[in-house]
Motif scaffolding. Sequence first.
Motif, short mmCIF file in Angstrom:
data_model
loop_
_atom_site.label_atom_id
_atom_site.label_comp_id
_atom_site.label_asym_id
_atom_site.label_seq_id
_atom_site.Cartn_x
_atom_site.Cartn_y
_atom_site.Cartn_z
N ARG A 5 48.64 56.01 23.98
CA ARG A 5 47.97 54.71 23.99
C ARG A 5 48.64 53.74 22.83
O ARG A 5 48.96 54.02 21.93
CB ARG A 5 46.67 54.85 23.58
N TYR A 6 49.02 52.47 23.39
CA TYR A 6 49.96 51.71 22.63
C TYR A 6 48.98 50.90 21.58
O TYR A 6 47.98 50.44 21.87
CB TYR A 6 50.97 50.82 23.40
N ILE A 57 57.59 48.34 29.57
CA ILE A 57 56.71 47.63 28.68
C ILE A 57 57.25 47.82 27.26
O ILE A 57 58.37 48.45 27.05
CB ILE A 57 55.37 48.11 28.71
N VAL A 58 56.93 46.81 26.55
CA VAL A 58 57.38 47.01 24.97
C VAL A 58 55.89 47.34 24.32
O VAL A 58 54.76 46.99 24.72
CB VAL A 58 57.79 45.73 24.26
N ARG A 108 59.55 49.28 20.35
CA ARG A 108 60.05 50.22 21.47
C ARG A 108 59.97 49.31 22.74
O ARG A 108 58.82 48.78 23.06
CB ARG A 108 59.10 51.31 21.38
N LEU A 109 60.97 49.66 23.57
CA LEU A 109 60.78 49.47 25.16
C LEU A 109 60.68 50.83 25.60
O LEU A 109 61.56 51.72 25.59
CB LEU A 109 62.31 48.78 25.58
N ILE A 110 59.89 50.81 26.56
CA ILE A 110 59.29 52.09 27.29
C ILE A 110 59.52 51.99 28.73
O ILE A 110 58.87 50.91 29.39
CB ILE A 110 57.85 52.58 26.64
N ASP A 111 59.66 53.05 29.47
CA ASP A 111 59.47 53.22 30.89
C ASP A 111 58.13 53.55 31.05
O ASP A 111 57.59 54.65 30.72
CB ASP A 111 60.70 54.26 31.49
N ILE A 161 64.42 52.00 24.32
CA ILE A 161 64.97 51.35 23.03
C ILE A 161 64.04 51.60 22.03
O ILE A 161 62.96 51.43 21.97
CB ILE A 161 65.32 49.67 23.22
N GLN A 162 64.71 51.66 20.82
CA GLN A 162 63.88 51.66 19.48
C GLN A 162 64.70 51.01 18.51
O GLN A 162 65.84 51.45 18.24
CB GLN A 162 63.49 53.28 19.09
#
Length: 287
Positions: free
Chosen positions: A19-20, A35-36, A42-45, A53-54
């Motif tokens: 949960r972001y 999403i970020v 972070r960039l997340i699949d 990406i972090q």
Amino acid sequence: MKGQHVTITSEWTPREGERYVLGEGPRFVDGQPLIVDILSGRLIDSDSGRTLIQIDEPLGAVAPLTGRNGWIAAAGTGIALIDPDGVEWLAKPEVSADTPMRMNDGVADPMGRFWAGSMAYDNRPGAGSLYRVGVDRTVDRVLNDLTVPNGPAFSNDGSVMYLADSARGVIFRFDVDTTLGDLGPAVEWVRVEGGSPDGMCVDENDHLWSAVWGGSRIDRYAPDGTRTASVPVPVTQPTAVLITPDKRILVTSASFGFDQPQVDDGAVFVAETTVAAAPAARYGPSN
């Protein structure tokens, strides 16, 4: 939900896993919804939950690059290119601002330019701006006196830009010179009640979708500004909406600001719909 022959054809399903804190910026790239999580950088699949990406800066939004692996990003106090070789800052226009600032939402337009907004950490009224990044990597401030800019989103031909100022509860509409990237005058297109307009996208019929932060819903508007649908979502703070080419609808959300978040605050929700949208536009020259 029905409106202009568009229907949500399944129940909302929260994605399993994390949960972001501030999930936003959903984009469909190379067959995957990404999403970020802004504050964690972070960039997340979204399908797998894998971090792509972090970085050590807030990551507001990304767009894929044309002709190479990597991303242009609204991050920290400016705009950066991120690829396997590292991070290249194009500009940090907010680094010396009078109040601490960060970049927020951003998107590439159909002509390959990148547009991104900035905001104050304390939501100071009028501290934010909108920046345009040309395909030649020049970074220009094109709007100021914004508070919490979200979007922008573009019509499919790139001739219209929509930009929300969430703190003011307004979605603005601008005509765009598609050759030069110049904006026409701001038009107060929609004033949103019962929440704040947040992340947006445009579907194949040039209807605009907007998440409504604090409103537990997403709204859909025709090009003339008529609201054609309002869809409940099972969280208070939806942050952005994405329509995919394969007719899925994704909504990101935030757990930020709650003393005791509920189990699905910060989740990504998915449903099926009857309308599609194009994949994310790419930044950079087309040839």
